[in-house]
Design an enzyme around this catalytic site. Structure first.
Site, mmCIF file in Angstrom:
data_model
loop_
_atom_site.group_PDB
_atom_site.id
_atom_site.type_symbol
_atom_site.label_atom_id
_atom_site.label_comp_id
_atom_site.label_asym_id
_atom_site.label_seq_id
_atom_site.Cartn_x
_atom_site.Cartn_y
_atom_site.Cartn_z
ATOM 1 N N ASP A 204 0.829 -1.199 0.000
ATOM 2 C CA ASP A 204 0.000 0.000 0.000
ATOM 3 C C ASP A 204 0.870 1.258 0.000
ATOM 4 O OD1 ASP A 204 -2.762 1.104 0.390
ATOM 5 O OD2 ASP A 204 -1.860 1.899 2.223
ATOM 6 N N GLU A 256 15.251 -15.255 -0.772
ATOM 7 C CA GLU A 256 15.963 -16.241 0.047
ATOM 8 C C GLU A 256 15.507 -17.649 -0.339
ATOM 9 O OE1 GLU A 256 15.261 -15.299 4.133
ATOM 10 O OE2 GLU A 256 16.260 -13.350 4.009
#
Length: 546
Positions: A204, A256
């Site tokens: 957002d 990752e």
């Protein structure tokens, strides 16, 4: 369904607004179990992923975009167990699940802000937010001229004399993203939800995290979720250079091995009202986000020349950085496109519509909306759908003002009716209480009587219905690889657009006269029936193969 680690490049993602999707317990508020129960409907529609608007603990001053706890579920919507069940069921059905992240501000009820209020000026607790002394001999004037996008000043003064910044509602204090503790906290929040299995985050106000350190005055009027001017430097609170280092750090987390190794890639999606397209594309460089909403496309008038310009600018800018282009026509912040397109072409986008405002031509709006959707889904890249648009839902344009909850209504002095009209709970069953939204007749916003004619049970399996148009379009889009294709214009004028994407020809007629299809064209799908001579009528889009 999503097929590989780059699933997002051509995905169709469906936005669920939890308050208004499905209510499982009859309290009039949608919830996570309600969403879980309706996931087969979304699978059958043919979407690839679901994006959930906020469901975190919140006082709900801005419909959950005022977050009090980023690691929980508001009791109105369920609990963490319900979230886990929703994620698991989505994956079982072959759907990805994206959640909203609100990093620009917290709720004023967040434990950090409560601690800041209890602490002294200059304290570490206040350093997590943007506190500042005021101007004038007694500090009684705001630190600068910034205005809230909901109306009124963007600063609130405390009894001890300091001011805090809130670019949105007064209950949504802006975080200080120059503070390492803020950055560390959100990395931990990302990992918390990634460990629970979410497939990404819609971010957002992604262009708003970093503010000009000098707090330079800016006197232009902010629009409610309006785009920035394409020329000149960005305003001091939007699109500052420092935001990109934040998203580079976040991208490294998502990349990752523990998160990227199984189930396909996890993604970041930017809600960034940024122009021009070349500047927006900086958010989706290879080491930052994966997608950014194309708001200039959403804002474009129903004219072929402007639409073609935006399509070309968007594809070119994103191609420069190796990113997909992400198309959108409606969401929880704007008037639904089935209503927006029912007004005269070129009229400025309204920020909410009430009974006393000029009303749209509903039939024309739906006709154009169906054509606009087929045009959008024919473009290469990813696309977002907003809940209910597959039913052709219009805005609730006659809602009584007494029911409005959007903070924009009060903060604008009742000049902006706000976003409640596009957030009305969905109609699932024409003859059920609350139109099947829940087991009772309760609905947190009033549903108009016309909802019955749009109900899902009156459209599924009905040839020519808007639901069946969407389902057919998504099936055809996948089978012909349109999301991963390449656009080649075959005709552009002030009356019509034609392009090929792979083996599919897309034709949209904006003019008053019918348009001929090329000889030998076989129609795959049309937003409305062709005329008796096999030509494309006004405000119609056709997909065909030659």
């Amino acid at each position: 369904m999503p097929r590989n680690e780059h699933w997002w490049r051509d995905a169709v993602i469906y936005q669920v607004y939890p308050r208004s999707f499905a209510d499982s317990d009859g309290d009039g508020m949608g919830d996570l179990p309600g969403i879980t129960g309706r996931l087969p409907y979304l699978r059958d529609l043919g979407i690839d992923a679901v994006w959930l608007s906020p469901f975190y603990p919140s006082p709900q001053h801005d419909a959950g975009y005022d977050v009090a706890d980023y690691r929980g579920v508001d009791p109105r919507f369920g609990d963490l167990g319900d979230a886990d069940k929703l994620i698991a069921e989505a994956h079982h059905l072959g759907l990805k699940l994206i959640v909203d992240l609100v990093p620009n501000h917290t709720s004023s009820e967040h434990e950090w802000f409560r601690a800041a209020l209890a602490a002294a000026p200059g304290s570490p607790e206040r350093a997590r937010y943007i506190f500042h002394d005021g101007k004038g001999p007694d500090g009684s004037e705001p630190p600068n001229s910034w205005q809230s996008v909901f109306g009124g000043p963007a600063w609130e003064r405390l009894p001890d004399g300091q001011w805090y910044l809130h670019l949105f509602d007064v209950t949504q204090p802006d975080l200080n993203w120059d503070n390492p503790q803020v950055r560390s906290e959100f990395v931990d929040i990302l990992r918390f939800w990634l460990d629970r299995g979410v497939d990404g985050f819609r971010v957002d106000v992604a262009h708003g995290l970093i503010k000009d350190k000098d707090l330079s005055d800016w006197t232009s009027t902010s629009q409610i979720l309006g785009g920035l001017e394409p020329a000149g430097p960005p305003p001091p609170m939007w699109d500052q250079e420092g935001v990109h280092a934040i998203y580079q750090q976040w991208r490294s987390v998502l990349d990752e091995p523990r998160f990227s190794g199984s189930g396909g890639g996890r993604i970041l999606v930017a809600e960034a009202w940024v122009q021009p397209a070349s500047r927006l594309a900086r958010y989706v460089r290879p080491d930052e986000m994966h997608q950014a909403f194309n708001f200039p496309y959403l804002d474009a008038p129903w004219t072929p020349v402007r639409l073609a310009e935006i399509i070309d600018e968007s594809l070119a800018a994103n191609d420069e950085v190796g990113a997909t282009t992400t198309w959108v026509l409606s969401n929880h912040d704007v008037v639904r496109h089935a209503t927006r397109l029912g007004y005269p072409v070129g009229q400025a986008r309204m920020h909410g519509i009430g009974a006393g405002d000029p009303q749209p031509d509903t039939a024309l709006g739906l006709r154009r909306a169906r054509a606009a959707t087929l045009l959008m889904l024919g473009l290469p890249g990813s696309a977002y759908l907003y809940q209910g648009e597959e039913l052709g839902l219009p805005e609730h344009t006659t809602m009584a003002d007494e029911f409005r909850e959007d903070p924009a209504w009060e903060r604008s002095g009742h000049t902006e009716r706000g976003r409640d009209g596009c957030r009305v709970p969905l109609p699932w069953e024409a003859d059920a209480p609350s139109y099947g939204f829940g087991p009772s007749d309760k609905s947190w916003l009033p549903q108009p009587a016309v909802w019955a004619e749009y109900a899902a049970d009156r459209q599924r399996g009905v040839p020519g219905s808007t639901w069946e148009l969407y389902r057919s379009a998504l099936t055809t889009r996948r089978s012909h690889g349109l999301g991963g294709g390449t656009l080649t214009w075959t005709h552009k004028s002030d009356k019509s657009l034609m392009f090929t994407n792979g083996d599919v020809l897309v034709v949209t007629n904006f003019g008053t006269e019918p348009v001929e299809l090329p000889a030998g064209a076989t129609v795959l799908l049309s937003s409305e029936p062709l005329d008796d001579d096999g030509r494309v009528p006004t405000d119609v889009t056709v997909w065909a193969v030659l």
